[in-house]
Design a protein around this motif. Sequence first.
Motif, short mmCIF file in Angstrom:
data_model
loop_
_atom_site.label_atom_id
_atom_site.label_comp_id
_atom_site.label_asym_id
_atom_site.label_seq_id
_atom_site.Cartn_x
_atom_site.Cartn_y
_atom_site.Cartn_z
N PHE A 1 6.48 -13.29 26.45
CA PHE A 1 5.89 -14.01 25.37
C PHE A 1 4.69 -13.06 24.94
N GLU A 2 4.52 -11.72 25.07
CA GLU A 2 3.09 -11.36 24.72
C GLU A 2 3.35 -10.98 23.28
N ILE A 3 4.44 -10.69 22.76
CA ILE A 3 4.58 -10.43 21.34
C ILE A 3 4.12 -11.93 20.57
N VAL A 4 4.66 -12.85 21.08
CA VAL A 4 4.30 -13.99 20.22
C VAL A 4 2.87 -14.31 20.38
N SER B 1 5.43 -5.05 24.07
CA SER B 1 5.09 -6.17 24.85
C SER B 1 4.19 -5.68 25.96
N VAL B 2 4.44 -4.52 26.61
CA VAL B 2 3.93 -4.08 27.70
C VAL B 2 2.47 -3.48 27.42
N VAL B 3 2.46 -3.16 26.01
CA VAL B 3 1.01 -2.51 25.67
C VAL B 3 0.13 -3.65 25.51
N LEU B 4 0.78 -4.71 24.62
CA LEU B 4 -0.11 -5.75 24.40
C LEU B 4 -0.59 -6.59 25.48
N GLY B 5 0.53 -6.59 26.82
CA GLY B 5 0.12 -7.20 27.83
C GLY B 5 -1.19 -6.95 28.40
N ILE B 6 -1.47 -5.60 28.44
CA ILE B 6 -2.89 -5.33 28.92
C ILE B 6 -4.09 -6.05 28.60
N TRP B 7 -4.23 -6.52 27.33
CA TRP B 7 -5.07 -7.36 26.77
C TRP B 7 -4.57 -9.02 26.96
N GLY B 8 -3.47 -9.22 26.91
CA GLY B 8 -2.85 -10.57 27.11
C GLY B 8 -3.08 -10.91 28.57
N PHE B 9 -2.85 -10.25 29.40
CA PHE B 9 -3.06 -10.71 30.87
C PHE B 9 -4.50 -10.35 31.24
N ARG B 10 -5.22 -9.85 30.53
CA ARG B 10 -6.73 -9.99 30.68
C ARG B 10 -7.22 -11.42 30.22
N ARG B 11 -6.87 -11.79 28.90
CA ARG B 11 -7.08 -12.98 28.32
C ARG B 11 -6.51 -14.24 29.28
N LEU B 12 -5.51 -14.02 29.78
CA LEU B 12 -4.72 -15.11 30.59
C LEU B 12 -5.65 -15.24 32.03
N ASN B 13 -5.94 -14.13 32.63
CA ASN B 13 -6.89 -14.28 33.69
C ASN B 13 -8.30 -15.05 33.52
N GLU B 14 -8.75 -14.54 32.33
CA GLU B 14 -10.10 -15.18 31.85
C GLU B 14 -10.05 -16.56 31.76
N GLN B 15 -9.11 -16.92 31.00
CA GLN B 15 -8.89 -18.46 30.52
C GLN B 15 -8.41 -19.26 31.65
N TYR C 1 -4.61 -20.01 26.56
CA TYR C 1 -4.04 -20.42 27.79
C TYR C 1 -4.86 -21.61 28.73
N LYS C 2 -5.49 -22.38 27.78
CA LYS C 2 -6.03 -23.77 28.30
C LYS C 2 -5.55 -24.83 27.66
N PRO C 3 -4.35 -24.95 28.15
CA PRO C 3 -3.55 -26.16 27.16
C PRO C 3 -4.05 -27.47 27.28
N GLN C 4 -3.82 -28.32 26.31
CA GLN C 4 -4.14 -29.64 26.47
C GLN C 4 -3.15 -30.78 26.69
N ARG C 5 -1.80 -30.06 26.92
CA ARG C 5 -0.58 -31.09 26.99
C ARG C 5 0.38 -30.38 28.13
N ILE C 6 0.99 -29.23 27.52
CA ILE C 6 2.02 -28.63 28.48
C ILE C 6 1.28 -27.42 29.49
N GLU C 7 1.35 -27.13 30.60
CA GLU C 7 0.96 -25.99 31.23
C GLU C 7 1.83 -25.10 31.02
N LEU C 8 1.25 -23.70 31.10
CA LEU C 8 2.40 -22.76 30.91
C LEU C 8 3.16 -22.38 32.00
#
Length: 1002
Positions: free
Chosen positions: A225-228, A293-307, A385-392
């Motif tokens: 889902f990193e492209i989205v 996806s794999v390149v965007l995921g570098i920053w996406g995975f960081r954002r996921l871990n931080e949030q 990655y801080k959802p209010q209704r449905i968890e990732l």
Amino acid sequence: MTSLFFWKNWNRAYRITYLLSAGLFLLSLLVFITAWWRGLANVVHWDVLSELIELPAPLHAFTDGMLDYAAEGKAYAVTEQFVASAMQVHPWMATVLMLGMGVAFALIMSSISQLSRIYYLVAMTFFIGALSMFRWEMMGMPSFNGRSLFIGLAFVFGLTSYYFHAFRPDISFPRRLTIFLMLIALVVFGIGFLAEVTLPAMTVVSYGMPVLLVLSVGFIFVISFEIVAGMVWLTSAGRTNARGVAGRPLGFGNFIFISLLYLVNLLLVWLKNTKAIDWELLAISPFVLYLVSVVLGIWGFRRLNEQQEQLPFQDAGAYLYTGLALLTTLTMSYAFATANDPLVEMFEDAIVYSHLVMGVLFVGYILLNFLPLYRQGLPVYRVMYKPQRIELSLVRLAGVIAIAALLSTEGFFPFRQGITGYYNGLGDLYTATGETTSAGTYYQLALKQEFQNHKSNYALASLALAQDEKTTAAYYFQQALLKQPSPEAYAGLSHVYFQNNLFFEAVKHLQQGIRTFPKSGELQNNLGYLYARTSVADSAYYFLQSATGNTPRSEIPEANLLALWARNPRVLSADSLLSELKDHTYESYQANALALRLIAGTDTTQPERPAWLETDKKKDGLSVGRFASIYNYTLKATRPDTTTTNLLRRLSQEPVNQDFTDDLLLARAVAEYRSHHHPVALDLMGQLAQGDARNGSFYRTLSGLWLMEQGLYQRAAEHFELNPDTLSAYYRALALTKAGDVVAARSLWEIASTNDAGVASLKQALYDIKRPETDLEKAFYVAYRPDAADRESTLATIQDATLRTIAGSAIVTDYLQRDLRSAAEQLFRQLPPENQLRPFAASLRTITALRLAVARGDVNTALTLANRPVIPRHLAEQAFLKAQTYERNRQTAQARQAYGQALNLAPLDAPAVAAMARLMQQQRQSKQGYQLVLNALPYNEDHPALLKTYIMLCLDLSLPDYAEDALMRLQGATSPTDYQTFLSAYQDKLTLLEKERQKFLQ
């Protein structure tokens, strides 16, 4: 910029560690792109199969002014076709994957020791389970069986990891990584040293492929889902205009629009892959989506871990992601590098399924959780990655279920593709170790899972060809064309049919291949090659010409085009092609260009030496192209050099060139003859003719013509006598006629004239069966009937100036030999002037005038004529007559120099050899003179002057027995009067030598 280059704020050890690991990851991306771009070329390459074609070409020709003499030899053209190689296995690829896998596992193991207890235990359980699937028993280690080796590895890595996790979590990541890398290095070197298998790295990779596939597919799912997510950042981040004023983000509408475009692209790819549609789509490749996806995921995975704050990114998350990305990318690269198309298709399906399902679900996840924030223009990506209704996690679970449902609709075909790829990998392993039976078994197992896959079928076809099972190979090549056809498979199938003499089947499949791959220059060249073997020259030209622009090796179809013209000289004039030749250094092209020049016959310029002769390649064995180029060059070169003859000598003596030995000797003989090394050339021709029932007649004909050209008519007749053909009988009749033995030649003229009216008319004129009618008949009669009383009257009736001059020169020469100088002078004055004559006759007129000047002792006129230009055929006699003039004028040094020039051009000319030897004898160089005569005597055994000189030299060198033998031969070679005169001189010489010997003994 801080969030983009997030590692800048890390301490030095972490920053260096991360940059090194990221550098390896980027390198793996480069490897992946290269392997993807090369495709089948990673394991199959185009070889070039060369074939020699014999073409009739004039080998040697000369004229005596009346008749032309020619030896029809052969030139060699080279035709070439592309042949797809057998499927290659490169164990070094597995070694690269093994090394990358080791670094990736070190990064992963170092990272998971930082996980919370539950996640850590789950990860270690998976790690130990994965470790157990590597089939360690296949390593054949005598000290460890598979179970004990697995337990040992699990204990070492598990204990180390647990130590870091439970007792020393304070140890920095760089130190943990170093320890794990050292452990992995020890394991790798230990296994490499102790394992009895030939290829330990490839064995580990091949049997451990299921683990790598599971990890890779899992990682693809994680980043699907990193492209989205990137689109969320793109449409919700604030924008700044050119004035630096903040503006509203692109917003929700744009997010939906670009997301739909992306998802529709994935949907179309999925529908096409599942055969639901058969459209020609201009869609983005799934592997491009993976790269993004794999390149965007570098920053996406960081954002996921931080949030979500589940894993410290600096201490573990960044390296865990890099390790998984490195492992997945290298595994996919290995699939491409080994052309394992089932694995490639499995990865393609994994990317499409996961990105499509997770893309749809993630869009729903964003809508359900963050639609109000989108409408307010807030930066949604900051709380994505801080959802209010449905968890990732629920979205991912739903994604797994949805993907499983989609797979079930296809009978879990991608899963079978993975099994197929696994068996193909094992087939490659056993192919690399030379266990072809086991390799074939695994490839067959792969076909049971997916019978249309290209990898298994092409590999089995390669194994069948190695065992010379052409029918089996053809079957598997056809199977390889069912799903993923390739130009190489079409070429392989066509070549098998061609080898089995199924010409039209070979043509048909090449035509099919060109329809499928219209830009394949290799297939176009091969089809043109096949057409060139028939009479369909226009089709051959079309496909060969098309191939020149569609293959990186354009010199091959260009060389084939030259061969086509050389084989069909009537289709297009060779002369017009010579002006269009390119400056290629490719051996086959140069060989065919030289063949074309040989066939044309009109180009008399000295050819350039083949380019490979100027390189170190001349030290190697001859390829077909190199042989043809040096052979054709030697035949075409009018002025061969010693470098070429020495090279031909060396090449003909090397065992590696034994297939070309006879032709190399022939080329060397031609070069030696044109270099005026006539004894060497004739000796080589004798070697070739001896015991060669197939080509012996040709070799004897060529050497006979050489002897005729040198005036050695009796020896020429002896060569022609050994040939049974009519042409040789004709040449033998001419040789005997020129030698003055018209009586012996008569029966041969009868044979030669049986089916040739022109030869019959010459015979009838020569033997007074009828009066000569044509100018040629008259000239022939005058030249070769010195006993005829009507020679001069017949000469006067010849209208053709050239023929009249040639016949008249024969009479002049005859008069000079009979000391009728006055008659010779009178007749010469009646010959036509030089400006009315063709080159040969004009040159002969000059030589005749020179003979007369020498005979009457006119030094000035003789020297003037001796410096006039003549054709090469007369240069030796011109130098000889010039030497006689100097010698009679007591200019010994000049005479010796001129004699040397004559002998350099005609080393077997008896008068010149005898004169030079006598001059050497006078200068007390009897040994050198003797050697000179000895070389020429075998070709002039009945020449009186040469025999006399030889006898006297034998006496000088105290060889009386040899002198006596030669004296007996002289008695049969000269008139009784001449013999008695010489015998008196011989006895005087013998008496003088005996007196000198007695005086010495006293």
